[in-house]
Motif scaffolding. Structure first.
Motif, PDB file in Angstrom:
ATOM      1  N   ALA A  21      83.440  60.801  72.730  1.00 57.50           N
ATOM      2  CA  ALA A  21      83.611  59.366  72.526  1.00 57.50           C
ATOM      3  C   ALA A  21      82.483  58.853  71.639  1.00 57.50           C
ATOM      4  O   ALA A  21      81.375  59.400  71.663  1.00 57.50           O
ATOM      5  N   PRO A  22      82.725  57.811  70.868  1.00 63.44           N
ATOM      6  CA  PRO A  22      81.641  57.229  70.075  1.00 63.44           C
ATOM      7  C   PRO A  22      80.559  56.650  70.970  1.00 63.44           C
ATOM      8  O   PRO A  22      80.831  56.148  72.059  1.00 63.44           O
ATOM      9  N   VAL A  23      79.322  56.728  70.478  1.00 61.63           N
ATOM     10  CA  VAL A  23      78.155  56.259  71.216  1.00 61.63           C
ATOM     11  C   VAL A  23      77.538  55.106  70.428  1.00 61.63           C
ATOM     12  O   VAL A  23      77.147  55.270  69.268  1.00 61.63           O
ATOM     13  N   TYR A  24      77.441  53.950  71.069  1.00 61.03           N
ATOM     14  CA  TYR A  24      76.943  52.744  70.410  1.00 61.03           C
ATOM     15  C   TYR A  24      75.506  52.473  70.830  1.00 61.03           C
ATOM     16  O   TYR A  24      75.157  52.547  72.016  1.00 61.03           O
ATOM     17  N   VAL A  25      74.669  52.120  69.857  1.00 60.77           N
ATOM     18  CA  VAL A  25      73.264  51.830  70.103  1.00 60.77           C
ATOM     19  C   VAL A  25      72.798  50.895  68.990  1.00 60.77           C
ATOM     20  O   VAL A  25      73.417  50.823  67.916  1.00 60.77           O
ATOM     21  N   HIS A  26      71.720  50.168  69.217  1.00 58.84           N
ATOM     22  CA  HIS A  26      71.221  49.257  68.194  1.00 58.84           C
ATOM     23  C   HIS A  26      70.862  50.024  66.922  1.00 58.84           C
ATOM     24  O   HIS A  26      70.369  51.160  66.972  1.00 58.84           O
ATOM     25  N   ALA A  27      71.093  49.384  65.791  1.00 61.23           N
ATOM     26  CA  ALA A  27      70.854  50.025  64.497  1.00 61.23           C
ATOM     27  C   ALA A  27      69.417  50.525  64.354  1.00 61.23           C
ATOM     28  O   ALA A  27      69.167  51.553  63.717  1.00 61.23           O
ATOM     29  N   ASP A  28      68.450  49.825  64.971  1.00 61.25           N
ATOM     30  CA  ASP A  28      67.047  50.228  64.854  1.00 61.25           C
ATOM     31  C   ASP A  28      66.747  51.532  65.587  1.00 61.25           C
ATOM     32  O   ASP A  28      65.696  52.144  65.348  1.00 61.25           O
ATOM     33  N   GLU A  29      67.642  51.955  66.480  1.00 60.18           N
ATOM     34  CA  GLU A  29      67.395  53.155  67.270  1.00 60.18           C
ATOM     35  C   GLU A  29      68.438  54.244  67.043  1.00 60.18           C
ATOM     36  O   GLU A  29      68.349  55.316  67.641  1.00 60.18           O
ATOM     37  N   ARG A  76      77.196  55.147  66.534  1.00 54.26           N
ATOM     38  CA  ARG A  76      77.591  53.954  65.793  1.00 54.26           C
ATOM     39  C   ARG A  76      76.585  52.829  66.046  1.00 54.26           C
ATOM     40  O   ARG A  76      76.101  52.677  67.163  1.00 54.26           O
ATOM     41  N   GLU A  77      76.330  52.049  65.029  1.00 59.91           N
ATOM     42  CA  GLU A  77      75.250  51.064  65.083  1.00 59.91           C
ATOM     43  C   GLU A  77      75.762  49.688  65.507  1.00 59.91           C
ATOM     44  O   GLU A  77      76.827  49.243  65.087  1.00 59.91           O
ATOM     45  N   LEU A  78      74.953  49.042  66.328  1.00 65.01           N
ATOM     46  CA  LEU A  78      75.234  47.677  66.771  1.00 65.01           C
ATOM     47  C   LEU A  78      74.085  46.763  66.374  1.00 65.01           C
ATOM     48  O   LEU A  78      72.935  47.212  66.231  1.00 65.01           O
ATOM     49  N   ARG A  79      74.417  45.492  66.249  1.00 63.80           N
ATOM     50  CA  ARG A  79      73.412  44.455  66.023  1.00 63.80           C
ATOM     51  C   ARG A  79      73.694  43.286  66.958  1.00 63.80           C
ATOM     52  O   ARG A  79      74.752  43.230  67.586  1.00 63.80           O
ATOM     53  N   ASP A  80      72.745  42.409  67.050  1.00 64.69           N
ATOM     54  CA  ASP A  80      72.860  41.263  67.942  1.00 64.69           C
ATOM     55  C   ASP A  80      74.161  40.501  67.701  1.00 64.69           C
ATOM     56  O   ASP A  80      74.493  40.169  66.567  1.00 64.69           O
ATOM     57  N   GLY A  81      74.908  40.257  68.766  1.00 63.25           N
ATOM     58  CA  GLY A  81      76.137  39.492  68.681  1.00 63.25           C
ATOM     59  C   GLY A  81      77.387  40.316  68.470  1.00 63.25           C
ATOM     60  O   GLY A  81      78.501  39.775  68.580  1.00 63.25           O
TER      61      GLY A  81
END
Length: 226
Positions: A82-90, A127-132
């Motif tokens: 499955a895709p793994v989501y984490v903040h773009a900075d990490e 995969r990268e996430l950001r605030d919001g």
């Protein structure tokens, strides 16, 4: 063992070292939030089964941050595709493109760096996430302090906020990440404030360590009153 929080939401009480929590939410697909230390993989696997699923049923993994006690279990769960989501900075740390600095967090970072040398995370779809950003009902809230890219997740339908290590459950209250466990402890209060409005009307505070608590906005407000 899967400890039921409410309909469709379970907490896995991992037992390794500092006993991190992982969570499973059945809603708009099946989501795993964090995955414990490498040694917690069987707890996660059995927890998913206890909830009535298999790891292959998991549609996504939402990471609150890159620490090895929240990511490490992924290295020993090959059937989790499955895709793994984490903040773009990490994201670079989870991909293995970067290593955490030796000296951060009063040397605690050295432990995570050593663990990352042993983690086999090759092939994980990071995969990268950001605030919001919103994924399957999860709203990402950037809550830096414990780590630079730390995220909390608000899920209105589940009535839950997933706090990661922004704050820990302790008896019937929350304790904020302190100066020995934070990159930038001065940012923690603002990160807590950023969750007050999103947490209004929610029922459960789901921290990365310690018990799940009710009245999350009240508990978060208590951190600012200390």
């Amino acid at each position: 063992m899967a400890n039921r929080v409410t309909d469709g939401l379970w907490c896995f009480d991992c037992r390794t070292f500092d006993q991190p929590n992982a969570f499973l939410l059945d809603g708009d697909g099946l989501t795993l939030v964090d995955a414990g230390w490498p040694g917690d993989h069987e707890t996660v696997r059995e927890g998913v089964r206890d909830a009535g699923f298999e790891l292959g049923d998991v549609d996504r993994v939402m990471l609150t941050h890159y620490d090895a006690d929240h990511v490490g279990g992924l290295s020993r769960l090959p059937e989790l595709d499955a895709p793994v989501y984490v903040h773009a900075d990490e994201a670079g740390l989870v991909r293995g493109d970067e290593r955490p600095p030796w000296t951060a967090r009063n040397g605690i970072e050295a432990l995570h760096r050593l663990y990352y040398r042993r983690l086999d995370l090759d092939g994980i779809d990071v995969r990268e996430l950001r605030d919001g950003d919103e994924i399957a009902g999860f709203r990402a809230v950037h809550t830096p302090g414990h780590t630079p890219g730390h995220l909390a997740y608000v899920h209105d339908d589940a009535g839950a906020v997933f706090l990661g290590d922004l704050a820990y459950g302790w008896d019937d209250s929350l304790k904020a990440s302190g100066r020995f466990t934070s990159y930038a402890v001065g940012r923690v209060p603002d990160s807590v404030r950023s969750l007050l409005d999103p947490a209004s009307g929610l029922d459960y505070a789901c921290p990365g360590h310690g018990p799940v608590l009710d009245s999350p906005r009240e508990k978060l407000r208590g951190l600012l009153d200390d």
